[in-house]
Scaffold this motif. Structure first.
Motif, PDB file in Angstrom:
ATOM      1  N   ALA A  56     -13.897  14.767 -17.669  1.00 45.00           N
ATOM      2  CA  ALA A  56     -13.578  16.059 -17.074  1.00 45.00           C
ATOM      3  C   ALA A  56     -12.298  15.956 -16.246  1.00 45.00           C
ATOM      4  O   ALA A  56     -11.864  14.865 -15.866  1.00 45.00           O
ATOM      5  N   LYS A  57     -11.692  17.106 -15.965  1.00 50.72           N
ATOM      6  CA  LYS A  57     -10.538  17.121 -15.076  1.00 50.72           C
ATOM      7  C   LYS A  57     -10.938  16.526 -13.729  1.00 50.72           C
ATOM      8  O   LYS A  57     -12.101  16.592 -13.325  1.00 50.72           O
ATOM      9  N   ARG A  58      -9.986  15.941 -13.034  1.00 49.62           N
ATOM     10  CA  ARG A  58     -10.294  15.337 -11.740  1.00 49.62           C
ATOM     11  C   ARG A  58      -9.156  15.599 -10.767  1.00 49.62           C
ATOM     12  O   ARG A  58      -8.128  16.177 -11.137  1.00 49.62           O
ATOM     13  N   THR A  59      -9.348  15.149  -9.520  1.00 54.74           N
ATOM     14  CA  THR A  59      -8.366  15.405  -8.468  1.00 54.74           C
ATOM     15  C   THR A  59      -7.928  14.097  -7.838  1.00 54.74           C
ATOM     16  O   THR A  59      -8.762  13.253  -7.504  1.00 54.74           O
ATOM     17  N   PHE A  60      -6.618  13.924  -7.690  1.00 52.42           N
ATOM     18  CA  PHE A  60      -6.055  12.819  -6.918  1.00 52.42           C
ATOM     19  C   PHE A  60      -5.617  13.370  -5.564  1.00 52.42           C
ATOM     20  O   PHE A  60      -4.843  14.337  -5.502  1.00 52.42           O
ATOM     21  N   ASN A  61      -6.119  12.764  -4.485  1.00 52.78           N
ATOM     22  CA  ASN A  61      -5.728  13.162  -3.132  1.00 52.78           C
ATOM     23  C   ASN A  61      -4.692  12.172  -2.602  1.00 52.78           C
ATOM     24  O   ASN A  61      -5.021  11.020  -2.316  1.00 52.78           O
ATOM     25  N   GLU A  62      -3.464  12.627  -2.464  1.00 57.46           N
ATOM     26  CA  GLU A  62      -2.358  11.774  -2.015  1.00 57.46           C
ATOM     27  C   GLU A  62      -2.142  11.975  -0.517  1.00 57.46           C
ATOM     28  O   GLU A  62      -2.019  13.095  -0.040  1.00 57.46           O
ATOM     29  N   ARG A  63      -2.089  10.856   0.242  1.00 57.85           N
ATOM     30  CA  ARG A  63      -2.070  10.901   1.707  1.00 57.85           C
ATOM     31  C   ARG A  63      -0.665  10.618   2.257  1.00 57.85           C
ATOM     32  O   ARG A  63       0.041   9.740   1.755  1.00 57.85           O
ATOM     33  N   PHE A  64      -0.303  11.347   3.300  1.00 55.13           N
ATOM     34  CA  PHE A  64       1.029  11.240   3.891  1.00 55.13           C
ATOM     35  C   PHE A  64       0.960  11.314   5.420  1.00 55.13           C
ATOM     36  O   PHE A  64      -0.019  11.796   5.993  1.00 55.13           O
ATOM     37  N   ILE A  65       2.030  10.849   6.048  1.00 54.48           N
ATOM     38  CA  ILE A  65       2.300  11.070   7.472  1.00 54.48           C
ATOM     39  C   ILE A  65       3.632  11.793   7.576  1.00 54.48           C
ATOM     40  O   ILE A  65       4.591  11.456   6.869  1.00 54.48           O
ATOM     41  N   LEU A  66       3.690  12.775   8.447  1.00 56.58           N
ATOM     42  CA  LEU A  66       4.947  13.451   8.745  1.00 56.58           C
ATOM     43  C   LEU A  66       5.225  13.283  10.235  1.00 56.58           C
ATOM     44  O   LEU A  66       4.428  13.686  11.077  1.00 56.58           O
ATOM     45  N   ALA A  67       6.360  12.663  10.564  1.00 57.02           N
ATOM     46  CA  ALA A  67       6.751  12.440  11.964  1.00 57.02           C
ATOM     47  C   ALA A  67       8.193  12.895  12.145  1.00 57.02           C
ATOM     48  O   ALA A  67       9.106  12.372  11.491  1.00 57.02           O
ATOM     49  N   SER A  68       8.399  13.856  13.009  1.00 52.69           N
ATOM     50  CA  SER A  68       9.732  14.410  13.248  1.00 52.69           C
ATOM     51  C   SER A  68      10.164  14.175  14.691  1.00 52.69           C
ATOM     52  O   SER A  68       9.341  13.884  15.565  1.00 52.69           O
ATOM     53  N   ARG A  69      11.452  14.322  14.950  1.00 51.88           N
ATOM     54  CA  ARG A  69      12.002  14.059  16.283  1.00 51.88           C
ATOM     55  C   ARG A  69      11.574  15.119  17.284  1.00 51.88           C
ATOM     56  O   ARG A  69      11.397  14.835  18.462  1.00 51.88           O
ATOM     57  N   ASN A  70      11.414  16.339  16.809  1.00 49.03           N
ATOM     58  CA  ASN A  70      11.035  17.426  17.701  1.00 49.03           C
ATOM     59  C   ASN A  70      10.307  18.499  16.902  1.00 49.03           C
ATOM     60  O   ASN A  70      10.170  18.410  15.665  1.00 49.03           O
ATOM     61  N   TRP A  71       9.824  19.513  17.594  1.00 48.29           N
ATOM     62  CA  TRP A  71       9.042  20.568  16.956  1.00 48.29           C
ATOM     63  C   TRP A  71       9.848  21.330  15.916  1.00 48.29           C
ATOM     64  O   TRP A  71       9.338  21.694  14.849  1.00 48.29           O
ATOM     65  N   GLU A  72      11.113  21.557  16.175  1.00 51.85           N
ATOM     66  CA  GLU A  72      11.953  22.301  15.249  1.00 51.85           C
ATOM     67  C   GLU A  72      12.123  21.533  13.931  1.00 51.85           C
ATOM     68  O   GLU A  72      12.015  22.097  12.837  1.00 51.85           O
ATOM     69  N   ASP A  73      12.388  20.196  14.029  1.00 51.90           N
ATOM     70  CA  ASP A  73      12.523  19.380  12.819  1.00 51.90           C
ATOM     71  C   ASP A  73      11.208  19.315  12.049  1.00 51.90           C
ATOM     72  O   ASP A  73      11.197  19.280  10.816  1.00 51.90           O
ATOM     73  N   TYR A  74      10.120  19.297  12.786  1.00 47.12           N
ATOM     74  CA  TYR A  74       8.798  19.280  12.154  1.00 47.12           C
ATOM     75  C   TYR A  74       8.598  20.549  11.323  1.00 47.12           C
ATOM     76  O   TYR A  74       8.124  20.482  10.168  1.00 47.12           O
ATOM     77  N   GLN A  75       8.964  21.693  11.864  1.00 39.49           N
ATOM     78  CA  GLN A  75       8.811  22.944  11.127  1.00 39.49           C
ATOM     79  C   GLN A  75       9.705  22.985   9.898  1.00 39.49           C
ATOM     80  O   GLN A  75       9.306  23.465   8.824  1.00 39.49           O
TER      81      GLN A  75
END
Length: 284
Positions: A59-78
Motif C-alpha cells: 500500500a501507499k506509505r508516508t515518509f516523515n522527514e525531520r528538520f531543524i530551522l534556526a535563524s538569527r532573528n524573528w524576521e529571518d525565521y519568518q
C-alpha cells in the motif's frame, strides 16, 4: 558524507534544500513511520472454513522527514518559513534523495505540516515534513542502461550488487542473454504498472522475446530490416515503431523480470540489438 536532503520538483534540476533555505538542517527520516505497508488480500467462499489467500500488495506509505530551522532573528525565521512553504507548495510530485540513500530516490506528495517555534517569538523550530508515496518504493537514481548505474555515484550498500557488476550489461546483440534485475521485487509492468522499456532493432521476419525465468513473452509479428527502432513501453503496454503506436503488429504480450538473473531467448530474427531500460525498485 555530509547530511543532505535533495529534491527535484517537476522538470527542474535537483537541489539541496540548504541552498534554498538559510538555517535549515536535515535530521533524517523517522524510521518508525517508513516501513513497507504489506497488504494481504483474501477471498471467502461460502461453505469453506477460513479464507483463501489471493495475493499481497504494498500500500501507499508516508515518509516523515525531520528538520531543524534556526535563524538569527524573528524576521529571518519568518522569511525562511515562507521559503519552505513556497518550495513545497507547487502541487507537483517531488523526487527526494538523501545522504543515507544517496543512490536511491523516492517520489512523493507533501502532506500538511506546521513549522512552530519552540516558544512564542523564538527563531528556532523542530518540524517534520510528511511525504505520501503513491508508489511505495525507492528507486535507483539511474536507470539500468545508464552509464552511471554501476559507478560510484549510482550504487550503494543494500542495492543487491551482483558479484561482478563490471560484467553486467543491459544492451544485447545475441539471441540468448541474461538480464540482471537488482530490485528487491519482480519488475512487473502488467500487474503492478512498473516502469520497463525494451528498445529494439532487429533484422528478420518477426521477433519473439521470451523470458524463460518468468515465462512471459512479447512478439512483434512483422518484418524489420534493422534500421527502425521499436520500443515496448511496459507501463503503457504500448509498442512504438519510430515513435508511432503499432500495437496491432504485436501479440499484446508483456515481459516481467524476476529479481537477479533472467534468461532471455529471442527467436524469429536473424540479428538483434536490444536494450532493457528500467529503474531498480527497493522496499526500503
Amino acid at each position: 558524507m555530509e547530511p543532505f536532503f535533495k529534491i527535484k520538483i517537476g522538470d527542474s534540476d535537483e537541489f539541496n534544500i540548504t541552498d534554498k533555505v538559510p538555517g535549515i538542517t536535515y535530521l533524517g527520516v523517522d524510521d518508525a513511520s517508513s516501513s513497507p505497508q504489506f497488504t494481504n488480500n483474501y477471498q471467502d467462499l461460502s461453505g469453506k472454513d477460513g479464507s483463501f489467500f489471493v495475493g499481497q500488495t504494498f500500500a501507499k506509505r508516508t515518509f516523515n522527514e525531520r528538520f531543524i530551522l534556526a535563524s538569527r532573528n524573528w524576521e529571518d525565521y519568518q522569511l525562511a518559513k515562507h521559503e519552505i512553504y513556497k518550495l513545497f507548495g507547487r502541487r507537483e510530485l517531488i523526487r527526494v534523495r538523501t545522504d543515507v540513500n544517496n543512490a536511491k530516490v523516492y517520489f512523493g506528495y507533501v502532506n500538511p505540516f506546521d513549522i512552530t517555534p519552540i516558544q512564542s517569538g523564538a527563531n528556532y523550530a523542530n518540524f517534520t515534513i510528511p511525504f505520501d508515496l503513491p508508489k511505495p518504493y525507492r528507486y535507483s537514481l539511474y536507470r539500468s542502461d545508464s552509464p552511471y548505474t554501476f559507478q560510484q555515484s549510482g550504487w550503494q550498500f543494500g542495492m543487491n550488487l551482483p558479484s561482478h557488476p563490471d560484467s553486467v550489461s543491459y544492451q544485447f546483440t545475441t539471441n540468448n542473454f541474461k538480464v540482471y534485475n537488482a530490485s528487491d521485487i519482480k519488475v512487473d509492468p502488467y500487474f503492478q504498472n512498473h516502469d520497463l522499456k525494451i528498445i529494439i532493432k532487429f533484422n528478420g521476419d518477426s521477433l519473439k522475446i521470451h523470458n524463460k525465468t518468468t515465462d512471459t513473452t512479447w512478439a512483434y509479428n512483422e518484418s524489420s530490416d534493422g534500421n527502425h527502432t521499436i520500443i515496448w513501453d511496459g507501463q503503457l503496454l504500448t509498442t512504438y515503431l519510430d515513435g508511432e503506436q503499432v500495437n496491432g503488429k504485436t501479440d499484446f504480450g508483456y515481459i516481467s523480470l524476476d529479481p537477479e538473473w533472467n534468461d532471455i531467448e529471442c527467436t524469429g530474427a536473424n540479428s538483434v540489438d536490444i536494450t532493457f531500460s528500467f529503474p531498480f525498485i527497493y522496499l526500503i
